[in-house]
Enzyme design. Structure first.
Site, PDB file in Angstrom:
ATOM      1  N   HIS A 123       0.873  -1.180   0.000  1.00 24.98           N
ATOM      2  CA  HIS A 123       0.000   0.000   0.000  1.00 24.98           C
ATOM      3  C   HIS A 123       0.907   1.227   0.000  1.00 24.98           C
ATOM      4  O   HIS A 123       2.016   1.183   0.545  1.00 24.98           O
ATOM      5  CB  HIS A 123      -0.834  -0.060   1.289  1.00 24.98           C
ATOM      6  CG  HIS A 123      -1.854   1.008   1.450  1.00 24.98           C
ATOM      7  ND1 HIS A 123      -1.537   2.289   1.845  1.00 24.98           N
ATOM      8  CD2 HIS A 123      -3.201   1.003   1.295  1.00 24.98           C
ATOM      9  CE1 HIS A 123      -2.644   3.010   1.936  1.00 24.98           C
ATOM     10  NE2 HIS A 123      -3.663   2.248   1.598  1.00 24.98           N
ATOM     11  N   ASP A 201       3.549  -4.020   7.862  1.00 24.36           N
ATOM     12  CA  ASP A 201       2.297  -3.281   7.753  1.00 24.36           C
ATOM     13  C   ASP A 201       1.169  -4.270   8.072  1.00 24.36           C
ATOM     14  O   ASP A 201       0.833  -5.136   7.260  1.00 24.36           O
ATOM     15  CB  ASP A 201       2.165  -2.732   6.333  1.00 24.36           C
ATOM     16  CG  ASP A 201       0.845  -2.018   6.112  1.00 24.36           C
ATOM     17  OD1 ASP A 201      -0.022  -2.064   7.008  1.00 24.36           O
ATOM     18  OD2 ASP A 201       0.674  -1.419   5.032  1.00 24.36           O
ATOM     19  N   GLN A 204      -4.070  -4.797   7.241  1.00 25.37           N
ATOM     20  CA  GLN A 204      -5.095  -5.742   6.769  1.00 25.37           C
ATOM     21  C   GLN A 204      -5.051  -7.065   7.527  1.00 25.37           C
ATOM     22  O   GLN A 204      -5.931  -7.899   7.351  1.00 25.37           O
ATOM     23  CB  GLN A 204      -4.918  -6.017   5.267  1.00 25.37           C
ATOM     24  CG  GLN A 204      -5.147  -4.814   4.375  1.00 25.37           C
ATOM     25  CD  GLN A 204      -6.586  -4.297   4.419  1.00 25.37           C
ATOM     26  OE1 GLN A 204      -7.510  -4.990   4.853  1.00 25.37           O
ATOM     27  NE2 GLN A 204      -6.792  -3.073   3.981  1.00 25.37           N
ATOM     28  N   LYS A 227     -10.057  -0.201  11.006  1.00 27.28           N
ATOM     29  CA  LYS A 227     -10.314  -1.410  10.212  1.00 27.28           C
ATOM     30  C   LYS A 227     -10.629  -2.606  11.113  1.00 27.28           C
ATOM     31  O   LYS A 227     -10.851  -3.715  10.635  1.00 27.28           O
ATOM     32  CB  LYS A 227      -9.099  -1.752   9.350  1.00 27.28           C
ATOM     33  CG  LYS A 227      -8.794  -0.729   8.254  1.00 27.28           C
ATOM     34  CD  LYS A 227      -7.713  -1.261   7.344  1.00 27.28           C
ATOM     35  CE  LYS A 227      -6.914  -0.198   6.627  1.00 27.28           C
ATOM     36  NZ  LYS A 227      -7.620   0.480   5.554  1.00 27.28           N
ATOM     37  N   CYS A 365      -4.974   2.619  -3.373  1.00 29.68           N
ATOM     38  CA  CYS A 365      -3.680   3.110  -2.850  1.00 29.68           C
ATOM     39  C   CYS A 365      -2.567   2.106  -3.082  1.00 29.68           C
ATOM     40  O   CYS A 365      -1.672   1.930  -2.241  1.00 29.68           O
ATOM     41  CB  CYS A 365      -3.769   3.481  -1.371  1.00 29.68           C
ATOM     42  SG  CYS A 365      -5.031   4.687  -1.005  1.00 29.68           S
TER      43      CYS A 365
HETATM   44  N1  C6P Z   1      -6.168   0.673   3.095  1.00 27.57           N
HETATM   45  C1  C6P Z   1      -8.025   0.290   1.646  1.00 27.57           C
HETATM   46  O1  C6P Z   1      -9.140   0.548   1.200  1.00 27.57           O
HETATM   47  P1  C6P Z   1      -4.725   4.130   7.223  1.00 27.57           P
HETATM   48  O2  C6P Z   1      -5.588   4.772   6.200  1.00 27.57           O
HETATM   49  O3  C6P Z   1      -3.492   4.903   7.493  1.00 27.57           O
HETATM   50  O4  C6P Z   1      -5.448   3.743   8.467  1.00 27.57           O
HETATM   51  O5  C6P Z   1      -4.253   2.724   6.590  1.00 27.57           O
HETATM   52  C2  C6P Z   1      -3.369   2.727   5.522  1.00 27.57           C
HETATM   53  C3  C6P Z   1      -3.140   1.353   5.022  1.00 27.57           C
HETATM   54  C4  C6P Z   1      -1.897   0.786   5.188  1.00 27.57           C
HETATM   55  N2  C6P Z   1      -1.626  -0.456   4.768  1.00 27.57           N
HETATM   56  C5  C6P Z   1      -2.555  -1.213   4.189  1.00 27.57           C
HETATM   57  C6  C6P Z   1      -2.201  -2.606   3.759  1.00 27.57           C
HETATM   58  C7  C6P Z   1      -3.838  -0.705   3.985  1.00 27.57           C
HETATM   59  O6  C6P Z   1      -4.753  -1.461   3.397  1.00 27.57           O
HETATM   60  C8  C6P Z   1      -4.135   0.616   4.405  1.00 27.57           C
HETATM   61  C9  C6P Z   1      -5.485   1.216   4.173  1.00 27.57           C
HETATM   62  C10 C6P Z   1      -7.513   1.096   2.810  1.00 27.57           C
HETATM   63  O7  C6P Z   1      -7.337  -0.624   1.196  1.00 27.57           O
HETATM   64  C11 C6P Z   1      -7.680   2.562   2.590  1.00 27.57           C
HETATM   65  S1  C6P Z   1      -6.654   3.178   1.292  1.00 27.57           S
END
Ligand code: C6P
Length: 408
Positions: A123, A201, A204, A227, A365
């Site tokens: 991501h 990371d 997910q 999430k 993203c």
């Molecule tokens: N992915 C998706 O729809 P934030 O927004 O900072 O809480 O998370 C960022 C992020 C980082 N790593 C991974 C693997 C992610 O999937 C995400 C967030 C969402 O896939 C929003 S773009």
């Protein structure tokens, strides 16, 4: 089904509503999950009963709020099997957690000529901070490629590690597009042998399966509260010795021990990294979310999602125009991104919306990953504890409608 989905849905007020007169079929939890009553009520209870700033006041209410805030930190630490709560830093979101590491650790440890390794499935949140750090420092950025089946091709890693230039490997515990769960433990073992750290990371993974930062061999792990049934906050976990040695990322209140006119001394971890007033009620409610998920059982959640994703892959295979990205069910979590011959993913999402079905469409993203597969965008259905086979059935039926309406 290992979960009582009907009972779980009862715990989420949002499922009492309809969309366009249809039952709400929420298949976008990978972006942000829905919130159970336990979390909503915790937020409301904190604001109506126990809210003050934390770590500052000397009165009873402030002590209560501080205790609740620190209890939540301990719950979150236990949720990922962190050795101690002090290693858990409350941040705005996973993105901020990774930026914290890239700025704080990165600025002091990366030099010209070093190498940072990322994967092609990252991501942007676990890619761009490293890309920009490499550009600032004159370091190299190398990619672990993704093969056609959507798995990491680790055969390149030994060569990237053997010269000792690689200082950190940034790797997702589960891809938000492919659903792939790469062998991060193996990546960590290889990196550590070469003296490199691993930024995992967990955005997910942590909401969907048991994640043990110690067993995985992580050095840092970032994830998002929103999430995992919690409010809009995030978490960074890091090994204490690393956090101790890192400079602050942001400066200001609470992160300070003493301030003189021309210099300052920092508070201990984790406070050193929590400058300013944190999202107090939200962090406490994230503790409630961790309790909620633990009560259901992370192993049961994982099994449920594997069953539902296997069923979804089987049913989607009935649709000749649908092409699914990523590996088979054994190697993926509850995310299914796909594209349809001759139909734009935004149009898919719009037609599904008419049926009360929420999916995400776009590059999620992960632009370099989409480019790797020759795509600008995809549609993505993602599953969680409140989804069942009826939701998959609704998705498949709606995709048949997409074919009827837009297929030529
Ligand atoms: N992915 C998706 O729809 P934030 O927004 O900072 O809480 O998370 C960022 C992020 C980082 N790593 C991974 C693997 C992610 O999937 C995400 C967030 C969402 O896939 C929003 S773009």
């Amino acid at each position: 089904m290992p979960l009582d989905v009907a009972a779980i849905r009862q715990a989420f007020p949002i499922f009492e509503r309809t969309v366009h007169g249809k039952r709400l079929v929420f298949l976008d939890s990978a972006a942000s999950s829905q919130k159970p009553r336990a979390v909503i009520e915790t937020l409301s209870r904190v604001y109506s009963h126990s809210y003050t700033n934390v770590h500052r006041g000397l009165y009873t209410l402030a002590e209560e709020a501080t205790a609740l805030y620190e209890e939540a930190r301990a719950k979150i630490a236990a949720f990922i099997n962190a050795p101690e709560p002090a290693e858990v830093i409350n941040v705005r979101n996973a993105t901020e957690g990774i930026n914290l590491v890239a700025y704080s650790w990165g600025e002091t440890h990366i030099r010209a000529g070093d190498r940072i390794v990322v994967t092609e499935m990252e991501h942007h949140a676990n890619l761009v901070p490293w890309q920009q750090l490499a550009l600032r420092k004159g370091a190299a950025l190398a990619y672990i490629p993704v093969n056609d089946a959507g798995q990491l091709d680790l055969t390149v890693l030994p060569a990237l590690l053997e010269d000792g230039r690689t200082k950190i490997v940034a790797c997702s515990v589960m891809s938000n597009v492919l659903g792939t769960v790469p062998p991060v433990k193996q990546v960590a073992e290889m990196a550590h042998k070469a003296g490199a750290l691993v930024m995992m990371d967990g955005a997910q993974a942590v909401p969907h399966r048991p994640v043990d930062v110690q067993a995985l061999g992580a050095d840092f792990m970032a994830f998002s509260g929103h999430k995992m049934c919690g409010p809009g906050v995030g978490v960074l976990w890091g090994r204490r010795e690393l956090l101790e040695a890192m400079p602050p990322f942001l400066y200001g209140g609470d992160m300070i021990r003493t301030v003189k006119r021309d210099h300052a001394k920092w508070n201990e971890v984790p406070y050193k990294f929590e400058a300013g007033t944190p999202a107090i009620a939200e962090v406490i409610a994230l503790g409630a979310a961790a309790d909620f998920l633990s009560n259901i059982g992370m192993e049961a959640i994982h099994t449920h999602e594997q069953e539902i994703v296997a069923y979804a892959l089987e049913r989607l295979a009935e649709l000749p125009r649908v092409h699914v990205l990523g590996p088979g069910p054994a190697e993926r979590g509850g995310v299914v991104a796909f594209w349809m011959d001759g139909i734009h993913p935004h149009d898919i999402a719009a037609i599904l919306d008419e049926e009360g079905i929420c999916v995400r469409a776009g590059h999620h993203c992960a632009q370099p990953l989409h480019e790797r597969f020759g795509l600008a965008a995809s549609a993505r259905a993602s599953f969680y504890i409140y989804n069942d086979q009826d939701d998959v059935e609704a998705l498949v039926n709606a995709l048949r409608k997409v074919e009827r309406v837009l297929g030529r």
